[in-house]
Design a protein around this motif. Sequence first.
Motif, PDB file in Angstrom:
ATOM      1  N   GLU A 166      91.522 113.485 -51.191  1.00  0.00           N
ATOM      2  CA  GLU A 166      91.756 115.024 -51.629  1.00  0.00           C
ATOM      3  C   GLU A 166      92.747 115.414 -50.959  1.00  0.00           C
ATOM      4  N   PRO A 167      93.788 116.260 -51.546  1.00  0.00           N
ATOM      5  CA  PRO A 167      94.853 116.801 -50.915  1.00  0.00           C
ATOM      6  C   PRO A 167      94.810 117.912 -50.144  1.00  0.00           C
ATOM      7  N   THR A 168      93.526 118.679 -50.216  1.00  0.00           N
ATOM      8  CA  THR A 168      93.360 119.875 -49.254  1.00  0.00           C
ATOM      9  C   THR A 168      92.120 119.703 -48.600  1.00  0.00           C
TER      10      THR A 168
END
Length: 209
Positions: A84-86
């Motif tokens: 996941e990017p965040t």
Amino acid sequence: MRPVARAERDRLLAMALLVAVLAMVYLLFVHPLFTQPLRAADATISDLRDRDARVRALLEQAPEISRRLAELDARGSATGFLIEPTSELATAALIQQLERVVEEVSPGSRGCAITNRAPLSGEPVPGRYRRVTVQVRLRCGNAETLAVLHALESARPYLFVDALNISSQRYFAIPGSNPPQEGGLDVSFDLYGYLRPVPGTPAKAVTRG
């Protein structure tokens, strides 16, 4: 005949003395001043040639090594780090992973249930690796506890368990289930993983807590 023999003997003795003197001169002056430095220089040259050969061999393998490193980096990014990017999305994924593991170990929450899971927020830690943590509390049987912890720490992406605290209970109650049973464990721990490295930031060692 005696004078001739004596002359021959004196000549041989003189030659022997000359050889002895030359040997002494060699050992005292020539060997330490010339022979030893030349041998040391030969050894240094041989060592440098070996190093040069090893360096050339590594340079020849550089393209293959770079390709393999790129493959390992891509594989690690895909399986080792949270994708996941965040942090928010990664936290949600951690919770879903926890729920999935508990459901697989104890279908229908018959032997293990999650009583609390909450994101652990804190000051951002500078460095290449960003950590995402969820505080977890379970009510489980002995076998289910071991199975859940093993499944979490052997999962991909890599997940880690820290601050583990286990206490026994006289009665083992599963929320929404039948009346409490005897035995069971109250288990709390921090479950965390790491987001993909941020390009351009210095590397920082990942530890297990």
